[in-house]
Design an enzyme around this catalytic site. Sequence first.
Site, short mmCIF file in Angstrom:
data_model
loop_
_atom_site.label_atom_id
_atom_site.label_comp_id
_atom_site.label_asym_id
_atom_site.label_seq_id
_atom_site.Cartn_x
_atom_site.Cartn_y
_atom_site.Cartn_z
CE1 TYR A 55 -4.16 -1.55 -0.30
CE2 TYR A 55 -3.15 -3.17 1.14
CZ TYR A 55 -4.16 -2.80 0.27
OH TYR A 55 -5.16 -3.69 -0.04
CG HIS A 106 -14.16 -1.22 -2.30
ND1 HIS A 106 -14.06 -1.50 -3.65
CD2 HIS A 106 -15.31 -1.81 -1.88
CE1 HIS A 106 -15.12 -2.23 -4.01
NE2 HIS A 106 -15.88 -2.42 -2.96
#
Length: 232
Positions: A55, A106
């Site tokens: 990420y 999300h």
Amino acid sequence: MKKKKLVVLTGAGISAESGIATFRAADGLWEGYDVMEVASPQGWRKNPALVLDFYNQRRKNALEAQPNAGHLALAELERDFDVTVITQNVDDLHERAGSSQVLHLHGKLFESRSTLDERLVYPIKGWELNLGEKCARGSQLRPNIVWFGEAVPMMEKAVEETLQADIFLVVGTSLVVYPAAGLLDYVSDETPIIVVDPKLPVVRKRPNLHLFEENASTGMLKVATLVREQYS
């Protein structure tokens, strides 16, 4: 006069034109990673360092990206409509383009949250979130992303918005990822649906259905003309 409510569901296709990689489930890989290794609670428990690094790279990529004409056209529609963007994307390109009402189904790439208490959410400045960074209660921070197998907490709000739509617009999504794809089931038959994607998803035939087999950047310019001329 009260503005008509335009609800927009966006997916990876709108951000792809800005250089943000899309996930396609066909091969189970995302940027060369097994998606279950980097986007599931099991993957997090197995190797949190790998997940954090994945990420971090997504954040770095997103910071280098810029909103494209599709994002900008959506933001400009707020001049004539009450626009709510429901996005499956975790990047912040809609906000950077100027959209003021964005609901992230999300999660958000530039937020972290506690692994102990999901109500503890923190902004991420820059692109790094590392092992050892902890919440106020002393637990490791994780990306504030909805992973495979986790509940979608904003879904109820998304349904509420969809039920109020005067116009429903779908941009850059294959409509195969649930529960997001199920939002179309809440759109009344009287409500116009407009779909923009270079590979049009399957949508049942209905009155006031408009299909644009194009990328978001070019398709949204035509959509803007359509909604202003026919539905404003």
